[in-house]
Write an enzyme that holds these catalytic residues in place. Sequence first.
Site, short mmCIF file in Angstrom:
data_model
loop_
_atom_site.label_atom_id
_atom_site.label_comp_id
_atom_site.label_asym_id
_atom_site.label_seq_id
_atom_site.Cartn_x
_atom_site.Cartn_y
_atom_site.Cartn_z
N PRO A 24 0.80 -1.23 0.00
CA PRO A 24 0.00 0.00 0.00
C PRO A 24 0.83 1.27 0.00
O PRO A 24 1.80 1.41 0.76
CB PRO A 24 -0.82 -0.13 1.29
CG PRO A 24 -0.98 -1.60 1.48
CD PRO A 24 0.33 -2.18 1.02
N CYS A 25 0.41 2.20 -0.87
CA CYS A 25 1.18 3.43 -1.05
C CYS A 25 0.71 4.56 -0.16
O CYS A 25 1.42 5.56 0.00
CB CYS A 25 1.11 3.87 -2.52
SG CYS A 25 -0.55 4.33 -3.06
N GLN A 26 -0.49 4.45 0.43
CA GLN A 26 -1.06 5.58 1.17
C GLN A 26 -0.15 6.11 2.27
O GLN A 26 -0.08 7.33 2.48
CB GLN A 26 -2.43 5.20 1.75
CG GLN A 26 -3.51 4.96 0.72
CD GLN A 26 -3.56 3.50 0.28
OE1 GLN A 26 -2.61 2.75 0.47
NE2 GLN A 26 -4.69 3.10 -0.30
N PHE A 86 2.89 6.59 2.28
CA PHE A 86 4.04 7.32 1.74
C PHE A 86 3.65 8.32 0.66
O PHE A 86 4.50 9.04 0.16
CB PHE A 86 5.05 6.33 1.16
CG PHE A 86 5.43 5.24 2.12
CD1 PHE A 86 6.32 5.49 3.15
CD2 PHE A 86 4.88 3.97 2.01
CE1 PHE A 86 6.66 4.50 4.06
CE2 PHE A 86 5.22 2.96 2.91
CZ PHE A 86 6.10 3.23 3.93
#
Length: 290
Positions: free
Chosen positions: A82-84, A86
């Site tokens: 998951p990118c959220q 960063f």
Amino acid sequence: MGGGAAVTRPLCLELFAGAGGAALGIEAAGFEHAALVERDPDACATMRRIWHDAVIEADVRELARIDQAVEGEIDLLWSSWPCQPFSNAGARRGADDERNGWPWTVAAIDHFRPLVFIGENVRGLLSFPYFEQVVLPDLRQRYAHVGWWLLDAADYGVPQHRRRVFVWAAPSRCLPPVRTHGPGMFTLPWVSMGAALQLEAAGILQRPSTTICSADGHGLSCPAVRDRLEAATGRRRLTVDECATLQGFPPGYARAVMVGTARSRYRQVGNAVPPALAEAVVRAVCPVMP
């Protein structure tokens, strides 16, 4: 010669597989999926239309359950964790965000011991000390060679500027994929948003789209591009099909394959890895495996 064993392709285990964008590129690079793990029901239903029983609707931490479904040694483990935590668009809590899937990814590496690892995330990851102090050291403890690349999907034929970080770990040193598109005499021109969507338009639509996103419900993150789209079409909203085209999905993928409400399908497209970019990365990291 008859009677020999069937030739099989190398196996990939994909974590946080989403709606299959990376999966299409991974298989185009010569791999077969041992399993695609994703917990979003709509995304899983989408992928089952192509990969059927290889799709595991589960949390990536359910290693015992994943292990039961995987047959054979894993050659490549791909994780789009998951990118959220960063992302510049979020609260940027990094490792303190409960959605940080890096520790779960490392647990899967230790469990399945893949020959090669590839991870994908937003470029905001690079601004966190966590990347240099945790992510890279974790991989260096397990692999002889580790590196990372910041790549733009537009440089590989996708009609969209989408810059993502790819971190890799392998038995031997890897070189980044060679750009196929962009300015210069040795590449093809970038594929423009207007050409991809067959829009007669000048200016900003003659360049690749800005990043297709999932949060705002209409795909485009840049107001200037939305304004130019309105001038060309009379509307500022992209359809789900158009978003999928700008992500590089095959024609009709969003309409014929994706499952869920319009909002869900916008989210699936916006969260995807462009297939052509995934293929380029896999071919660079695993040049002799397929």
